[in-house]
Design an enzyme around this catalytic site. Structure first.
Site, PDB file in Angstrom:
ATOM      1  N   LYS A  22       1.992 -44.195  43.529  1.00 53.44           N
ATOM      2  CA  LYS A  22       0.674 -44.428  44.140  1.00 53.44           C
ATOM      3  C   LYS A  22       0.244 -43.212  44.950  1.00 53.44           C
ATOM      4  O   LYS A  22      -0.862 -42.704  44.784  1.00 53.44           O
ATOM      5  CB  LYS A  22       0.740 -45.649  45.072  1.00 53.44           C
ATOM      6  CG  LYS A  22      -0.460 -45.757  46.007  1.00 53.44           C
ATOM      7  CD  LYS A  22      -0.385 -46.969  46.899  1.00 53.44           C
ATOM      8  CE  LYS A  22       0.263 -46.749  48.230  1.00 53.44           C
ATOM      9  NZ  LYS A  22      -0.529 -46.021  49.223  1.00 53.44           N
ATOM     10  N   ASN A  23       1.132 -42.727  45.811  1.00 51.76           N
ATOM     11  CA  ASN A  23       0.726 -41.658  46.722  1.00 51.76           C
ATOM     12  C   ASN A  23       0.517 -40.322  46.019  1.00 51.76           C
ATOM     13  O   ASN A  23      -0.144 -39.434  46.558  1.00 51.76           O
ATOM     14  CB  ASN A  23       1.745 -41.500  47.853  1.00 51.76           C
ATOM     15  CG  ASN A  23       1.618 -42.615  48.878  1.00 51.76           C
ATOM     16  OD1 ASN A  23       0.741 -43.469  48.768  1.00 51.76           O
ATOM     17  ND2 ASN A  23       2.494 -42.615  49.862  1.00 51.76           N
ATOM     18  N   CYS A 116      -6.360 -48.351  61.788  1.00 46.08           N
ATOM     19  CA  CYS A 116      -5.437 -48.746  60.732  1.00 46.08           C
ATOM     20  C   CYS A 116      -4.338 -49.559  61.390  1.00 46.08           C
ATOM     21  O   CYS A 116      -3.994 -49.332  62.550  1.00 46.08           O
ATOM     22  CB  CYS A 116      -4.873 -47.483  60.097  1.00 46.08           C
ATOM     23  SG  CYS A 116      -3.432 -47.749  59.086  1.00 46.08           S
ATOM     24  N   ARG A 121      -4.029 -42.963  63.310  1.00 45.93           N
ATOM     25  CA  ARG A 121      -4.216 -42.131  62.122  1.00 45.93           C
ATOM     26  C   ARG A 121      -5.518 -41.332  62.127  1.00 45.93           C
ATOM     27  O   ARG A 121      -6.390 -41.533  61.277  1.00 45.93           O
ATOM     28  CB  ARG A 121      -4.109 -42.984  60.846  1.00 45.93           C
ATOM     29  CG  ARG A 121      -2.782 -43.677  60.739  1.00 45.93           C
ATOM     30  CD  ARG A 121      -2.631 -44.455  59.476  1.00 45.93           C
ATOM     31  NE  ARG A 121      -2.216 -43.644  58.341  1.00 45.93           N
ATOM     32  CZ  ARG A 121      -1.900 -44.153  57.161  1.00 45.93           C
ATOM     33  NH1 ARG A 121      -1.983 -45.449  56.968  1.00 45.93           N
ATOM     34  NH2 ARG A 121      -1.535 -43.381  56.172  1.00 45.93           N
ATOM     35  N   ASP A 304       7.931 -44.743  55.076  1.00 36.26           N
ATOM     36  CA  ASP A 304       7.575 -45.789  54.103  1.00 36.26           C
ATOM     37  C   ASP A 304       8.784 -46.606  53.628  1.00 36.26           C
ATOM     38  O   ASP A 304       8.626 -47.556  52.866  1.00 36.26           O
ATOM     39  CB  ASP A 304       6.861 -45.167  52.889  1.00 36.26           C
ATOM     40  CG  ASP A 304       5.429 -44.760  53.216  1.00 36.26           C
ATOM     41  OD1 ASP A 304       4.945 -45.099  54.317  1.00 36.26           O
ATOM     42  OD2 ASP A 304       4.785 -44.111  52.367  1.00 36.26           O
ATOM     43  N   ARG A 396      -1.605 -53.490  46.992  1.00 44.17           N
ATOM     44  CA  ARG A 396      -2.116 -52.126  47.167  1.00 44.17           C
ATOM     45  C   ARG A 396      -1.110 -51.112  46.641  1.00 44.17           C
ATOM     46  O   ARG A 396      -1.494 -50.024  46.226  1.00 44.17           O
ATOM     47  CB  ARG A 396      -2.347 -51.834  48.658  1.00 44.17           C
ATOM     48  CG  ARG A 396      -3.566 -52.490  49.228  1.00 44.17           C
ATOM     49  CD  ARG A 396      -3.824 -51.977  50.624  1.00 44.17           C
ATOM     50  NE  ARG A 396      -3.592 -50.532  50.659  1.00 44.17           N
ATOM     51  CZ  ARG A 396      -3.081 -49.875  51.688  1.00 44.17           C
ATOM     52  NH1 ARG A 396      -2.761 -50.490  52.779  1.00 44.17           N
ATOM     53  NH2 ARG A 396      -2.918 -48.574  51.623  1.00 44.17           N
TER      54      ARG A 396
HETATM   55  C1  UD1 Z   1       0.829 -40.460  53.806  1.00 40.99           C
HETATM   56  C2  UD1 Z   1       1.170 -41.591  52.867  1.00 40.99           C
HETATM   57  C3  UD1 Z   1       1.781 -42.752  53.647  1.00 40.99           C
HETATM   58  C4  UD1 Z   1       2.964 -42.271  54.496  1.00 40.99           C
HETATM   59  C5  UD1 Z   1       2.568 -41.074  55.332  1.00 40.99           C
HETATM   60  C6  UD1 Z   1       3.746 -40.446  56.083  1.00 40.99           C
HETATM   61  C7  UD1 Z   1      -0.503 -41.402  51.131  1.00 40.99           C
HETATM   62  C8  UD1 Z   1      -1.706 -41.981  50.486  1.00 40.99           C
HETATM   63  N1  UD1 Z   1      -0.040 -42.043  52.212  1.00 40.99           N
HETATM   64  O1  UD1 Z   1      -0.171 -40.922  54.699  1.00 40.99           O
HETATM   65  O2  UD1 Z   1       2.226 -43.722  52.701  1.00 40.99           O
HETATM   66  O3  UD1 Z   1       3.385 -43.307  55.337  1.00 40.99           O
HETATM   67  O4  UD1 Z   1       1.985 -40.039  54.500  1.00 40.99           O
HETATM   68  O5  UD1 Z   1       4.741 -40.092  55.198  1.00 40.99           O
HETATM   69  O6  UD1 Z   1       0.056 -40.431  50.664  1.00 40.99           O
HETATM   70  N2  UD1 Z   1      -2.044 -37.141  61.837  1.00 40.99           N
HETATM   71  C9  UD1 Z   1      -2.896 -36.683  62.835  1.00 40.99           C
HETATM   72  N3  UD1 Z   1      -4.047 -36.030  62.472  1.00 40.99           N
HETATM   73  C10 UD1 Z   1      -4.376 -35.819  61.165  1.00 40.99           C
HETATM   74  C11 UD1 Z   1      -3.501 -36.283  60.156  1.00 40.99           C
HETATM   75  C12 UD1 Z   1      -2.361 -36.948  60.526  1.00 40.99           C
HETATM   76  O7  UD1 Z   1      -2.639 -36.858  64.021  1.00 40.99           O
HETATM   77  O8  UD1 Z   1      -5.440 -35.221  60.909  1.00 40.99           O
HETATM   78  C13 UD1 Z   1      -0.793 -37.851  62.200  1.00 40.99           C
HETATM   79  C14 UD1 Z   1      -0.797 -39.320  61.773  1.00 40.99           C
HETATM   80  O9  UD1 Z   1      -1.472 -40.138  62.682  1.00 40.99           O
HETATM   81  C15 UD1 Z   1       0.680 -39.599  61.665  1.00 40.99           C
HETATM   82  C16 UD1 Z   1       1.275 -38.254  61.179  1.00 40.99           C
HETATM   83  O10 UD1 Z   1       0.272 -37.277  61.485  1.00 40.99           O
HETATM   84  O11 UD1 Z   1       1.214 -39.905  62.929  1.00 40.99           O
HETATM   85  C17 UD1 Z   1       1.593 -38.185  59.706  1.00 40.99           C
HETATM   86  O12 UD1 Z   1       0.485 -38.675  58.965  1.00 40.99           O
HETATM   87  P1  UD1 Z   1       0.135 -38.174  57.497  1.00 40.99           P
HETATM   88  O13 UD1 Z   1       1.305 -37.426  56.946  1.00 40.99           O
HETATM   89  O14 UD1 Z   1      -1.165 -37.485  57.522  1.00 40.99           O
HETATM   90  O15 UD1 Z   1      -0.017 -39.540  56.727  1.00 40.99           O
HETATM   91  P2  UD1 Z   1      -1.025 -39.880  55.545  1.00 40.99           P
HETATM   92  O16 UD1 Z   1      -1.272 -38.667  54.724  1.00 40.99           O
HETATM   93  O17 UD1 Z   1      -2.196 -40.620  56.093  1.00 40.99           O
END
Ligand code: UD1
Length: 417
Positions: A22-23, A116, A121, A304, A396
């Site tokens: 999925k990811n 979320c 996030r 995850d 999902r």
């Molecule tokens: C992706 C995965 C999700 C997984 C996560 C962490 C997908 C669709 N989802 O989510 O399943 O749990 O990686 O492995 O691939 N952050 C910020 N600012 C930003 C972006 C992120 O502060 O602009 C923080 C987030 O709040 C979180 C951390 O960084 O605490 C990691 O998040 P991130 O790696 O971005 O997760 P996703 O890409 O949303």
């Protein structure tokens, strides 16, 4: 609404095949925006998040046809540059269309995702990177409006490794002028899968899978056919399912090297893992040992898999400390696991799990995607019946999970409420 009914206590045995990731599929679908033409994406899992991505691309003017696990996307006529709140609020990853739309059309308007269940996030790192690439960003009426005449390569240093942020800026930078360096980039295998597809399309990306990614901008990209990598989290969930039921399961279409952190922890807990001819055999021990884990960005222990591992530790011998370092509110499964009789206390970022002999089946409620998986695992191991409601979260991210588990001998059915 559907619910799952599980009669626990059966040891899982037999063969199961892992679906496409999925990811990885989500950003791969989004990457089709970057080049006008016809793409064929295979090994696509049937999931609600994939459907949402299809709706987003459809709303932008792409034409999409599905046939089994193959999806054809024609982005020739893609001309709309707006992704609405209705679509983005149901799936945060929709926000990834912002940069690619900007790179192709010079402007984009995408809803801010909002809150979320597992944490705040924010998308500040995505926006910081787009600005550094030369985009003008305005936040208005809940939407991000971005414009850029021409994006220009630059150095971007992330405050933390972000999977979505890295994917977003890597895609966007492929069409910027000059070289972009992404530093402190996330290293997840899904980022490598996306980079492989982009390079096939004609992009010049080096270093995906390391913390520094170099992207040399090109004038244009071409459509390609691409096969999505297997889902490492689904694979990991089956490994825990074998372990928690004391079963013996053979898992195919998985890449064990993507799960090193989990494998080491499972082995420390006493689980036997054999990898032969591309098939991974997982045998649960008579007695599980308690093991501590800390979630970390890849190659650390994946957030995850945290909920699923916690379910396993509920019946291990001793006490386990599980620290969640990625998301601030990812212990919602704890109060549901306690309904199975588990002994868990939360102390800040950590959960302390004291193993008990047997869980007992209970009515529980799924709260998010991976939490749902942990409740299924607990239900499989528990004595008696478990009823899990709100399983739309599960749909999902897990393709036909109850059918796959039933194929391994689990007593699990989906019923309409
Ligand atoms: C992706 C995965 C999700 C997984 C996560 C962490 C997908 C669709 N989802 O989510 O399943 O749990 O990686 O492995 O691939 N952050 C910020 N600012 C930003 C972006 C992120 O502060 O602009 C923080 C987030 O709040 C979180 C951390 O960084 O605490 C990691 O998040 P991130 O790696 O971005 O997760 P996703 O890409 O949303």
């Amino acid at each position: 609404m559907d619910k799952l009914i599980i009669n626990g206590g059966r040891k899982l045995k037999g063969d199961v095949s892992v679906s496409g990731s999925k990811n990885a599929a989500l950003p791969i679908f989004v990457a089709t925006i970057l080049a006008p033409g016809k793409f064929e994406i295979s090994n696509v899992p049937f999931l609600r998040d994939i459907n949402t991505t299809i709706k987003v691309l459809d709303s932008l003017g792409a034409r999409i046809e599905g046939n089994g696990n193959v999806v054809r996307i024609d982005t020739t006529g893609l001309n709309n540059v707006e992704a609405t709140y209705e679509l983005v609020k149901t799936m945060r990853a929709s926000v990834l269309v912002l940069g690619p739309l900007l790179a192709r059309h010079g402007r984009a308007r995408v809803s801010l995702p909002g809150g979320c269940a597992i944490g705040a996030r924010p998308i500040d790192q995505h926006l910081k990177g787009l600005k550094a690439l030369g985009a003008e960003i305005r936040l208005e009426h809940g939407y991000v409006e971005a414009t850029a005449k021409k994006l220009k390569g630059t150095r971007i240093n992330f405050d933390m490794p972000t999977v979505g942020g890295t994917e977003h800026l890597m895609m966007t930078a492929t069409l910027a002028k000059g070289v972009t360096l992404l530093e402190n980039a996330a290293r997840e295998p899904e980022i490598v899968d996306l980079a492989n597809m982009l390079n096939l399309m004609g992009a010049q990306i080096e270093g995906a899978g390391t913390d520094t990614i170099r992207i040399e901008g090109v004038k244009e990209l071409s459509p390609v056919d691409y096969r999505v990598m297997p889902d490492r989290i689904e694979a990991g969930t089956f490994m825990v399912a074998a372990a928690i039921t004391g079963g013996d399961v053979r898992i195919s279409n998985m890449q064990l090297e993507h799960l090193d952190a989990l494998v080491f922890k499972l082995q420390d807990a006493g689980v036997e893992i054999l990898n032969k001819d591309g098939i991974v055999r997982v045998k649960g021990p008579k007695k599980l040992r308690s093991i501590n884990i800390k979630t970390r960005p890849y190659p650390g222990f994946p957030t995850d898999m945290q909920a699923q591992f916690m379910a396993l530790m509920c019946i291990a011998d001793g006490a386990s400390v599980i620290a969640e370092n990625i998301f601030e509110n990812r212990f919602m499964h704890v109060s549901e696991l306690i309904r199975f009789g588990a002994d868990i206390t939360i102390d800040g970022k950590s959960a302390i799990v004291k193993g008990i002999k047997k869980l007992s089946g209970a009515p529980v409620m799924a709260t998010d995607l991976r939490a749902s998986a942990s409740l299924i695992l607990a239900g499989l191991a528990a004595e008696g019946q478990t009823e899990i409601t709100r399983i739309y979260h599960l749909d999902r991210g897990y393709e036909a999970i109850e059918k796959k588990l039933a194929g391994l001998g689990a007593d699990i059915v989906r019923v309409k409420e």
